[in-house]
Enzyme design. Structure first.
Site, mmCIF file in Angstrom:
data_model
loop_
_atom_site.group_PDB
_atom_site.id
_atom_site.type_symbol
_atom_site.label_atom_id
_atom_site.label_comp_id
_atom_site.label_asym_id
_atom_site.label_seq_id
_atom_site.Cartn_x
_atom_site.Cartn_y
_atom_site.Cartn_z
ATOM 1 N N TYR A 9 -12.266 -1.791 -4.377
ATOM 2 C CA TYR A 9 -12.826 -1.992 -3.033
ATOM 3 C C TYR A 9 -14.357 -1.857 -3.013
ATOM 4 O O TYR A 9 -14.928 -1.606 -1.957
ATOM 5 C CB TYR A 9 -12.196 -1.003 -2.047
ATOM 6 C CG TYR A 9 -10.802 -1.409 -1.588
ATOM 7 C CD1 TYR A 9 -10.610 -2.526 -0.771
ATOM 8 C CD2 TYR A 9 -9.676 -0.688 -1.952
ATOM 9 C CE1 TYR A 9 -9.348 -2.905 -0.330
ATOM 10 C CE2 TYR A 9 -8.399 -1.058 -1.515
ATOM 11 C CZ TYR A 9 -8.254 -2.168 -0.703
ATOM 12 O OH TYR A 9 -7.015 -2.536 -0.265
ATOM 13 N N HIS B 38 -2.370 -5.430 1.394
ATOM 14 C CA HIS B 38 -3.674 -6.067 1.205
ATOM 15 C C HIS B 38 -3.441 -7.564 1.023
ATOM 16 O O HIS B 38 -2.410 -7.970 0.510
ATOM 17 C CB HIS B 38 -4.352 -5.498 -0.048
ATOM 18 C CG HIS B 38 -5.534 -6.290 -0.500
ATOM 19 N ND1 HIS B 38 -6.755 -6.180 0.106
ATOM 20 C CD2 HIS B 38 -5.662 -7.230 -1.474
ATOM 21 C CE1 HIS B 38 -7.602 -7.019 -0.493
ATOM 22 N NE2 HIS B 38 -6.963 -7.666 -1.451
ATOM 23 N N ARG C 74 -2.558 -14.716 4.653
ATOM 24 C CA ARG C 74 -3.219 -13.947 5.713
ATOM 25 C C ARG C 74 -2.547 -14.171 7.064
ATOM 26 O O ARG C 74 -2.459 -13.263 7.893
ATOM 27 C CB ARG C 74 -4.712 -14.263 5.746
ATOM 28 C CG ARG C 74 -5.411 -13.629 4.525
ATOM 29 C CD ARG C 74 -6.847 -14.041 4.391
ATOM 30 N NE ARG C 74 -7.739 -13.411 5.345
ATOM 31 C CZ ARG C 74 -8.237 -12.178 5.215
ATOM 32 N NH1 ARG C 74 -7.918 -11.444 4.170
ATOM 33 N NH2 ARG C 74 -9.061 -11.693 6.103
ATOM 34 N N ARG D 239 2.255 -6.907 8.953
ATOM 35 C CA ARG D 239 1.569 -5.702 9.452
ATOM 36 C C ARG D 239 2.134 -5.252 10.799
ATOM 37 O O ARG D 239 2.231 -4.055 11.068
ATOM 38 C CB ARG D 239 0.067 -5.947 9.523
ATOM 39 C CG ARG D 239 -0.569 -5.874 8.125
ATOM 40 C CD ARG D 239 -1.997 -6.280 8.145
ATOM 41 N NE ARG D 239 -2.665 -6.037 6.868
ATOM 42 C CZ ARG D 239 -3.768 -6.673 6.483
ATOM 43 N NH1 ARG D 239 -4.318 -7.579 7.278
ATOM 44 N NH2 ARG D 239 -4.323 -6.408 5.322
ATOM 45 N N LYS E 263 0.818 -1.217 0.000
ATOM 46 C CA LYS E 263 0.000 0.000 0.000
ATOM 47 C C LYS E 263 0.860 1.278 0.000
ATOM 48 O O LYS E 263 2.062 1.227 0.267
ATOM 49 C CB LYS E 263 -0.950 -0.036 1.199
ATOM 50 C CG LYS E 263 -1.955 -1.199 1.105
ATOM 51 C CD LYS E 263 -3.018 -1.091 2.178
ATOM 52 C CE LYS E 263 -4.039 -2.213 2.034
ATOM 53 N NZ LYS E 263 -5.155 -2.050 2.984
ATOM 54 N N PHE F 176 -15.817 3.422 6.376
ATOM 55 C CA PHE F 176 -14.443 3.806 6.061
ATOM 56 C C PHE F 176 -14.161 3.798 4.554
ATOM 57 O O PHE F 176 -13.028 4.038 4.134
ATOM 58 C CB PHE F 176 -13.448 2.889 6.776
ATOM 59 C CG PHE F 176 -13.622 1.411 6.482
ATOM 60 C CD1 PHE F 176 -13.090 0.840 5.339
ATOM 61 C CD2 PHE F 176 -14.315 0.602 7.365
ATOM 62 C CE1 PHE F 176 -13.252 -0.507 5.061
ATOM 63 C CE2 PHE F 176 -14.489 -0.756 7.101
ATOM 64 C CZ PHE F 176 -13.950 -1.305 5.935
ATOM 65 N N ASN G 197 -2.322 -0.021 6.533
ATOM 66 C CA ASN G 197 -1.877 -1.303 7.107
ATOM 67 C C ASN G 197 -0.920 -2.079 6.201
ATOM 68 O O ASN G 197 -0.864 -3.298 6.247
ATOM 69 C CB ASN G 197 -3.082 -2.143 7.553
ATOM 70 C CG ASN G 197 -3.976 -2.569 6.404
ATOM 71 O OD1 ASN G 197 -3.792 -2.123 5.290
ATOM 72 N ND2 ASN G 197 -4.916 -3.454 6.683
ATOM 73 N N GLU H 21 -9.277 -10.332 -8.118
ATOM 74 C CA GLU H 21 -8.328 -9.237 -7.871
ATOM 75 C C GLU H 21 -7.108 -9.337 -8.782
ATOM 76 O O GLU H 21 -6.619 -8.323 -9.292
ATOM 77 C CB GLU H 21 -7.932 -9.233 -6.393
ATOM 78 C CG GLU H 21 -9.094 -8.824 -5.499
ATOM 79 C CD GLU H 21 -8.856 -9.047 -4.019
ATOM 80 O OE1 GLU H 21 -9.793 -8.793 -3.243
ATOM 81 O OE2 GLU H 21 -7.743 -9.464 -3.622
HETATM 82 P P1 CMP Z 1 -7.528 -4.682 3.065
HETATM 83 O O1 CMP Z 1 -7.022 -6.061 3.367
HETATM 84 O O2 CMP Z 1 -6.873 -3.966 1.949
HETATM 85 O O3 CMP Z 1 -9.103 -4.741 2.797
HETATM 86 C C1 CMP Z 1 -9.996 -3.711 3.138
HETATM 87 C C2 CMP Z 1 -9.308 -2.576 3.839
HETATM 88 O O4 CMP Z 1 -10.159 -1.686 4.494
HETATM 89 C C3 CMP Z 1 -8.430 -3.126 4.940
HETATM 90 O O5 CMP Z 1 -7.337 -3.800 4.383
HETATM 91 C C4 CMP Z 1 -8.123 -1.883 5.734
HETATM 92 O O6 CMP Z 1 -7.002 -1.177 5.239
HETATM 93 C C5 CMP Z 1 -9.359 -1.057 5.491
HETATM 94 N N1 CMP Z 1 -10.136 -0.977 6.731
HETATM 95 C C6 CMP Z 1 -10.781 -1.970 7.345
HETATM 96 N N2 CMP Z 1 -11.383 -1.511 8.470
HETATM 97 C C7 CMP Z 1 -11.103 -0.195 8.541
HETATM 98 C C8 CMP Z 1 -11.436 0.825 9.458
HETATM 99 N N3 CMP Z 1 -12.186 0.582 10.524
HETATM 100 N N4 CMP Z 1 -10.965 2.061 9.213
HETATM 101 C C9 CMP Z 1 -10.217 2.320 8.115
HETATM 102 N N5 CMP Z 1 -9.867 1.387 7.209
HETATM 103 C C10 CMP Z 1 -10.300 0.142 7.428
#
Ligand code: CMP
Length: 139
Positions: A51, A117, A87, A104, A11, A59, A114, A128
Site C-alpha cells: 500500500y 481489495h 470494481r 462490499r 481482507k 489512514f 471493507n 499487484e
Molecule cells: P483498497 O481497495 O484495499 O485500497 C486502499 C484501501 O484503503 C481501501 O481499500 C480501504 O480499505 C482503505 N481506506 C480508504 N479510505 C480509508 C479511510 N478513510 N479510512 C480507512 N481506510 C481507508
C-alpha cells in the site's frame, strides 16, 4: 483497450468471518476465472510495501496495521474488462455507499474493513499480481 486481468485480496475480517468461500463464489458466478490464489499472513512491512502508494494518507498506519492483523487470500482474476467489471462487482470503498448486491455491501464492515481489495488500473493489477505471484504460478 482495457486488460483482462485484475488482482484482489479477501481482507482479514472477511477471512476471519469465514466469508472467503462465499466471496469467491460470487466472483466466479460473475464470470471471473481464478488465475492464481494463495492464503498468507502479510507482515506489517510487506503490507506497507503493498500500500506504499497511500503512505501520505492519514489512514495509512491503520490500513497497514489492519492488513497485517490476520491472513488474507490473494487472487489473480481473468475476464474481459477485468479491472472495471471487478470494481463494479465489489462496489464503493465505503460499504455504506456500495450498491445493493455488491460484495462490499454484503460482506464489508467499514471503509477500513471493507472485505476485498480491487486493483484500480491495468498497470496496478499487473504490479499487484507480481507482488504475490511468480509468472509460473499464474495460469
Ligand atoms: P483498497 O481497495 O484495499 O485500497 C486502499 C484501501 O484503503 C481501501 O481499500 C480501504 O480499505 C482503505 N481506506 C480508504 N479510505 C480509508 C479511510 N478513510 N479510512 C480507512 N481506510 C481507508
Amino acid at each position: 483497450m482495457s486488460g483482462n486481468r485484475t488482482f484482489t485480496m479477501v481482507k482479514p475480517e472477511a477471512v476471519e468471518n469465514s466469508d472467503s468461500g462465499a466471496i469467491l463464489a460470487k466472483i466466479e458466478e460473475a464470470g471471473f476465472r481464478i488465475v492464481a490464489m494463495k492464503k498468507l499472513h502479510l507482515s506489517a512491512e510487506r503490507a506497507g510495501k503493498f500500500y506504499e502508494v497511500h503512505n501520505e494518507r492519514p489512514f495509512y498506519g491503520e490500513l497497514v496495521e489492519y492488513m497485517s492483523s490476520g491472513p488474507i487470500v490473494a487472487v489473480v482474476l481473468e475476464k474481459s474488462n477485468a479491472v472495471a467489471d471487478f470494481r463494479t462487482l465489489i462496489g464503493a470503498t465505503d460499504p455504506s455507499e456500495a450498491a445493493d448486491g455488491t460484495i462490499r455491501k454484503l460482506f464489508a464492515e467499514s471503509k477500513a474493513k471493507n472485505a476485498v481489495h480491487g486493483s484500480d488500473s491495468d498497470e496496478n493489477a499487473a504490479i499487484e499480481a507480481s507482488f504475490f505471484f511468480a509468472e509460473l504460478e499464474q495460469f
